[in-house]
Design an enzyme around this catalytic site. Structure first.
Site, short mmCIF file in Angstrom:
data_model
loop_
_atom_site.label_atom_id
_atom_site.label_comp_id
_atom_site.label_asym_id
_atom_site.label_seq_id
_atom_site.Cartn_x
_atom_site.Cartn_y
_atom_site.Cartn_z
N ASN A 124 -2.09 49.39 49.88
CA ASN A 124 -1.92 50.12 49.95
C ASN A 124 -2.00 51.46 50.99
O ASN A 124 -1.45 51.27 51.47
CB ASN A 124 -1.65 50.93 48.99
CG ASN A 124 -0.98 50.09 47.19
OD1 ASN A 124 -0.45 49.42 47.74
ND2 ASN A 124 -1.14 50.34 46.37
N HIS A 143 15.06 50.05 50.60
CA HIS A 143 15.77 50.75 49.34
C HIS A 143 16.26 49.94 48.46
O HIS A 143 16.33 49.75 47.66
CB HIS A 143 16.84 52.40 50.28
CG HIS A 143 15.51 52.69 49.99
ND1 HIS A 143 15.76 53.43 51.78
CD2 HIS A 143 15.16 53.94 49.72
CE1 HIS A 143 14.67 54.51 51.05
NE2 HIS A 143 14.60 54.56 50.62
N ARG A 170 -7.98 54.28 37.83
CA ARG A 170 -7.72 56.05 38.87
C ARG A 170 -7.97 56.43 38.03
O ARG A 170 -7.19 57.73 37.91
CB ARG A 170 -6.58 55.77 39.39
CG ARG A 170 -5.78 54.54 40.38
CD ARG A 170 -4.20 54.17 40.68
NE ARG A 170 -3.99 53.86 42.16
CZ ARG A 170 -3.43 52.81 41.63
NH1 ARG A 170 -2.23 52.34 40.83
NH2 ARG A 170 -2.76 51.85 42.51
N CYS A 224 -6.47 45.02 44.55
CA CYS A 224 -5.72 46.31 43.67
C CYS A 224 -5.26 46.60 43.96
O CYS A 224 -4.10 47.52 43.97
CB CYS A 224 -7.25 47.17 43.60
SG CYS A 224 -7.49 48.43 44.84
N ARG A 282 -13.12 53.86 39.75
CA ARG A 282 -13.00 54.12 41.13
C ARG A 282 -12.85 55.28 40.86
O ARG A 282 -12.98 55.99 39.99
CB ARG A 282 -11.78 54.07 41.66
CG ARG A 282 -12.16 54.43 43.18
CD ARG A 282 -10.52 54.12 43.71
NE ARG A 282 -9.25 54.74 43.72
CZ ARG A 282 -7.57 55.10 43.83
NH1 ARG A 282 -8.10 53.83 44.65
NH2 ARG A 282 -7.12 56.07 43.06
C1 PEP Z 1 -4.21 51.15 47.87
O1 PEP Z 1 -4.68 52.16 47.96
O2 PEP Z 1 -3.57 50.06 47.97
C2 PEP Z 1 -4.96 50.97 46.32
C3 PEP Z 1 -4.80 50.44 45.29
O3 PEP Z 1 -5.12 51.91 45.57
P1 PEP Z 1 -4.11 53.96 46.14
O4 PEP Z 1 -3.16 53.10 45.49
O5 PEP Z 1 -4.73 54.75 44.08
O6 PEP Z 1 -4.54 54.53 46.82
MG MG Z 2 -6.01 53.99 48.09
#
Ligand code: PEP
Ligand code: MG
Length: 567
Positions: free
Chosen positions: A446, A185, A287, A492, A323
């Site tokens: 992510n 945080h 996105r 990405c 995407r």
């Molecule tokens: C990810 O999951 O790293 C990604 C780029 O897609 P999102 O953050 O939109 O799930």
């Molecule tokens: Mg993702």
């Protein structure tokens, strides 16, 4: 001597250290003193007078209601009844800290018993007591300073969001914590406030309260008692770094000329200006679900076509990776509900899995993409003799069969450049098989972290597991890049936005990097400051470590250009 931690929010901060303690420990019961009673009594009286003086001074500074409240608190600190009690306890053999502790605890209990307004003042007595005990035992003061005369460096073991919620850049010159990591945080909040921060800095809470410190939020150095010239040099270097970052222009490449196209993550046409302003060479992640999150029904093909065409036209000579809808889990779309109530939506029908259930929605999106590409190619050819290159990829792909199924669907719409995201560990481990079915891969760090660490990406309590420097995540990325060698593979996820990590990713073989537009200049400058070989060495050093903090430190040690750029 300097302390060193992990710089998590870049920039230089300088000011007196304010060492935050959650509570001052109770002095041991029966604690005695050596020597005469009189000097011990004087010591206690002086400490109480100092506490009173500081409270009053702070009240005067704050003014208004705070002045009255703190003045009353100052009077309590020197209340004759309590002072007499303290002195008598010392006469009976108790050391000053213990005598203060017992006298104020007794006074507090009496007030609490009285109830009402007096009862509410009981907490103030605890604060006075803790301040006096801290002074007498040489410990840091509890609580945040009220309205400091100059910005201070807030030092703590760790900071809870509640500690810092009311802080502002005007009050805090820098944060230094002994615990925490790059996604703690403290780090996130400091970056949001634009305040330099260093975490995981061993020994920080032993800094003498009030000592001036110089904090470098990039290198992680915390230097007590810097000279005036140390301070001005650090600030000059930071300004020079900012200028140096801004001065690096043009397409992404390493110092030795290895090209790394730098692309933007966008959520709709409104983000395209920022991407262009920061020199994006194209879109690496569109996105598309963001276009429809607030819609009650499926978007028309026409609506979709114009949204995609805007991106293609913004980058007439670049590439645009769109995407397909990544609905479900944290991004539910009203018109694409899962088949059943999902106890674990992140593990349910999301991303490509929903297209299996709604093939007509997939067909509409792919048709809109094909129409946008055809339209943009016509206008691009007229305007510049070229046209943007459209690439289409699917999210949440777990197996080669799914990749193959998606590629066939795209081909049937005339979409020729097809890829899949690597966001699930199964896909990372068999990237070579997935690559066989498509033209390119894009690693979504992510979700890859979410699924590798079994840690919900929306849950603050497990955020440390989302640190992109986690060695296991680095291994999964490396497994993907190695397994899919020969197939262009980009990144990405958020990881690509960290300049040091960007170098590491390129060192591991990432072909392109895509990130939020604000991160592009720093990443561009970091790459331009290091050769491909240096990036490779940094990657090897990072992967040889067992923890995220050490991996980050080891990589940064191999990337000397970052410090010069203030990154
Ligand atoms: C990810 O999951 O790293 C990604 C780029 O897609 P999102 O953050 O939109 O799930
Ligand atoms: Mg993702």
């Amino acid at each position: 001597m300097s302390l060193r931690g992990v710089g998590v929010s870049p920039g230089i901060g300088h000011g007196p250290a304010y060492v935050l303690t959650v509570s001052v420990p109770e002095p041991p019961e029966g604690m005695t003193y050596t020597g005469e009673a009189e000097p011990e009594k004087d010591r206690a009286t002086r400490a109480l007078a100092q506490v009173a003086g500081e409270l009053e001074a702070r009240g005067n500074q704050a003014g208004g209601e705070a002045r009255e409240i703190l003045k009353a608190q100052a009077l309590m600190a020197e209340d004759p009844g309590v002072v007499v009690k303290v002195r008598s306890l010392i006469d009976h053999g108790l050391a000053a800290p213990r005598a203060v502790y017992e006298a104020f605890t007794k006074y507090r209990d009496v007030l609490s018993g009285a109830g009402g307004y007096l009862g509410e003042r009981a907490a103030d007595l605890n604060d006075i007591r803790d301040r006096a005990v801290a002074l007498l035992t040489g410990q840091p003061m509890p609580g945040l300073p009220g309205d400091p005369p100059e910005p201070y460096v807030l030092v703590a073991r760790d900071l809870a969001p509640a500690d810092t919620a009311l802080l502002s850049k005007e009050h805090v010159a820098a944060f230094v914590t002994e615990e925490g990591g790059p996604t703690s945080h403290t780090a996130i909040m400091a970056r949001g406030m634009g305040v330099p921060a260093v975490v995981a800095c061993a020994g920080a809470t032993h800094l003498a309260p009030g000592v001036h410190v110089l904090v470098d939020g990039s290198t992680g150095e915390v230097r007590p008692e810097p000279s005036d010239s140390d301070v001005s040099q650090a600030y000059d270097a930071a300004v020079a770094g900012r200028d140096a970052v801004g001065a690096v222009r043009g397409p992404g490449r390493t110092a030795d000329g290895h090209p790394v196209p730098l692309l933007a993550n966008v959520g709709g046409p409104a983000d395209l200006d920022a991407a262009l302003a920061r020199g994006a060479e194209g879109v690496g992640l569109y996105r598309t679900e963001f276009l429809f999150l607030d819609k009650g029904q499926a978007p028309t093909q026409q609506e979709q076509e114009s949204a995609y065409r805007a991106a293609l036209e913004a980058f007439p000579n670049g590439k645009v990776v769109v995407r397909t809808l990544d609905a479900g889990a944290d991004k539910p779309l009203a018109f694409l509900p899962p088949s059943a109530t999902e106890p674990n939506p992140a593990l349910g029908e999301r991303g490509l899995r929903l297209f299996r259930r709604y093939p007509a929605i997939m067909d509409a999106q792919l048709a809109a993409l094909a129409a946008a590409a055809a339209g943009a190619a016509v206008s691009g050819a007229a305007a510049s003799g070229a046209g943007a290159e459209l690439l289409v990829m699917a999210p949440m792909v777990a197996t080669p069969e799914e990749a193959d199924w998606f590629a066939r669907a795209c081909h049937s719409h005339g979409l020729t450049r097809v890829g899949v995201m690597i966001e699930v560990p199964s896909a990372a481990l068999r990237a070579g098989d997935l690559a066989g079915a498509v033209d390119f891969l894009s690693i979504g760090t992510n979700d890859l972290a979410q699924y590798a660490f079994a840690a919900d990406r929306q849950l603050g309590a497990v955020s440390a597991l989302h640190d992109p420097w986690q060695p296991a995540l680095l291994d999964l990325i490396a497994a993907t890049l190695d397994g899919a060698a020969g197939t262009p593979t980009g990144i990405c996820g958020e990881a690509a936005a960290d300049p040091a990590m960007a170098c590491v990713l390129v060192g591991m073989g990432a072909a392109t990097l895509s990130m939020s537009p604000a991160a592009l200049p720093g990443v561009r400058a970091a790459l331009a400051a290091h050769t491909l070989e240096q990036c490779g060495i940094a990657a090897r050093h990072a992967r040889s470590q067992a923890t995220a903090a050490r991996a980050r430190g080891a990589a940064r040690a191999q990337l000397p250009g970052l410090g010069k750029l203030g990154l």
